[in-house]
Design an enzyme around this catalytic site. Sequence first.
Site, PDB file in Angstrom:
ATOM      1  N   LYS A  37      59.533 -20.415  84.674  1.00 47.35           N
ATOM      2  CA  LYS A  37      59.612 -19.537  83.813  1.00 47.35           C
ATOM      3  C   LYS A  37      58.386 -18.484  83.874  1.00 47.35           C
ATOM      4  CE  LYS A  37      57.429 -22.103  79.926  1.00 47.35           C
ATOM      5  NZ  LYS A  37      57.315 -22.298  78.328  1.00 47.35           N
ATOM      6  N   TYR A 271      30.443  -0.072  80.964  1.00 48.34           N
ATOM      7  CA  TYR A 271      30.661   0.481  79.569  1.00 48.34           C
ATOM      8  C   TYR A 271      29.631  -0.279  78.633  1.00 48.34           C
ATOM      9  CZ  TYR A 271      34.925   3.100  80.814  1.00 48.34           C
ATOM     10  OH  TYR A 271      35.996   3.741  81.542  1.00 48.34           O
ATOM     11  N   MET A 319      38.910  -1.691  82.645  1.00 50.15           N
ATOM     12  CA  MET A 319      40.451  -1.590  82.798  1.00 50.15           C
ATOM     13  C   MET A 319      40.807  -2.038  84.192  1.00 50.15           C
ATOM     14  SD  MET A 319      43.355   1.103  81.730  1.00 50.15           S
ATOM     15  CE  MET A 319      42.882   1.304  79.930  1.00 50.15           C
TER      16      MET A 319
HETATM   17  C1  LIG Z   1      60.190 -26.376  76.420  1.00 47.18           C
HETATM   18  C2  LIG Z   1      59.294 -26.689  77.525  1.00 47.18           C
HETATM   19  N1  LIG Z   1      59.531 -27.812  78.369  1.00 47.18           N
HETATM   20  C3  LIG Z   1      58.772 -27.985  79.312  1.00 47.18           C
HETATM   21  C4  LIG Z   1      57.386 -27.066  79.630  1.00 47.18           C
HETATM   22  C5  LIG Z   1      56.506 -27.633  80.755  1.00 47.18           C
HETATM   23  O1  LIG Z   1      55.459 -27.944  80.154  1.00 47.18           O
HETATM   24  P1  LIG Z   1      54.090 -28.158  81.315  1.00 47.18           P
HETATM   25  O2  LIG Z   1      54.022 -26.825  81.738  1.00 47.18           O
HETATM   26  O3  LIG Z   1      53.135 -28.930  80.282  1.00 47.18           O
HETATM   27  O4  LIG Z   1      54.672 -29.149  82.280  1.00 47.18           O
HETATM   28  C6  LIG Z   1      57.293 -26.153  78.695  1.00 47.18           C
HETATM   29  C7  LIG Z   1      56.334 -25.100  78.823  1.00 47.18           C
HETATM   30  O5  LIG Z   1      55.646 -24.631  77.993  1.00 47.18           O
HETATM   31  C8  LIG Z   1      58.212 -26.016  77.738  1.00 47.18           C
HETATM   32  O6  LIG Z   1      58.076 -24.935  76.592  1.00 47.18           O
END
Ligand SMILES: Cc1ncc(COP(=O)(O)O)c(C=O)c1O
Length: 380
Positions: A37, A271, A319
């Site tokens: 993700k 800056y 920036m």
């Molecule tokens: C629901 C869930 N599972 C697993 C993970 C993975 O966690 P990690 O990056 O600590 O392995 C996350 C990370 O935010 C999560 O939100």
Amino acid sequence: MNKNINWVEIDRAALIGNVRAFRKLLETQAKFMPVIKSNAYGHGLPEAASILAGSKQVDWLGLNSLDEAIALRKRGVRKPLLLLGYVPLARLAEAARNDIRLTVYNRETVLALGKIKVQKKIRLHIKLETGTNRQGVDLAGAINLAGLIQKYPHLLLEGYSTHFANIEDTTDRSYPDGQKDRYLKMIARLEKLGHSAPVNHVACTAAALIFPDTHKNLARIGIGLYGLWPSRETMLAVRDRVPGFSLAPVLSWKTRVAQVKTVSSGSFVSYGCTYRTTRRTRLAVLPVGYYDGYDRKLSNTAHVLIKGKRAPIRGRVCMNLCLADITDIPGVKLEDEAVLLGKQGKEQISAEQLAQWIGTINYEVVTRINPLLPRIIVNK
Ligand SMILES: Cc1ncc(COP(=O)(O)O)c(C=O)c1O
């Protein structure tokens, strides 16, 4: 030829090595789900997926948003995709059409899914609330959702999950122990009521490393996959528990010198005039700034690597630009490479070091690198 002004490099061998390390560590019955993700924790979703989707050691892929999952389906990724995040009611049909598994914790979501016409079953995972008090439902809520799911022939209750609140930042195991306990009791009760689901998953990186009993039949591995430790406490605990287990950081972040200039002693830099030179100073102008994710709190604090040496950042990070002091690094010239995160020669700037400088965690440092920057897969 690399023509970028600042870019991220992804070390394919390191990523594959980390996948192997986790596959070896996980109990054999546990499927392995890399969590990719948030642009693969900043590493680049298409790039990470191009390596992981073809790996026999990877079973599922975990994502946060529907857009991430659809992007992978469009690239031809066929592996099971599980969304950990929220899908708006208006987009549930899209998720179903793309055969994306969903985490559910609202009655409204299940009711909306119930109205969708699909050929293939929609696979659902109920998130159980065991003490993180984020997404999830308590036992009564889970019984309710499971019962509702079972009313619709095209919905399939495939899994239960929960997420730990406090494994990374402590060596005290009492809170996760309590969560594990509550989870098992909830599952036992749900099963007794006829709401069994074949897949159980609770482990993030730290849990997988510290508690083998959390591997269940699916492990959600995020930060460790990228060669980063969830915390120093986890690293030390693993050193004792799994001798020989190691991870290799996957990401480097680089730029190139855009100008070399010399300013006299007593000159202000950048800056706000927050830095004044105390000697004749040579500066490298670097075309990277807070827009790119190089945090403004690194002003007058961080170092970058140029010619294998540390060059301190002088003045405020702007920036799109920042300035490094190269007075003690002879021979720096236009377009020389500067490393913001990663290794150069014998020196290294780690994500943990950057995190410490700005008062955050390695997760945030890598995840906030601007997704628009090019990600380049390198074979070292
Ligand atoms: C629901 C869930 N599972 C697993 C993970 C993975 O966690 P990690 O990056 O600590 O392995 C996350 C990370 O935010 C999560 O939100």
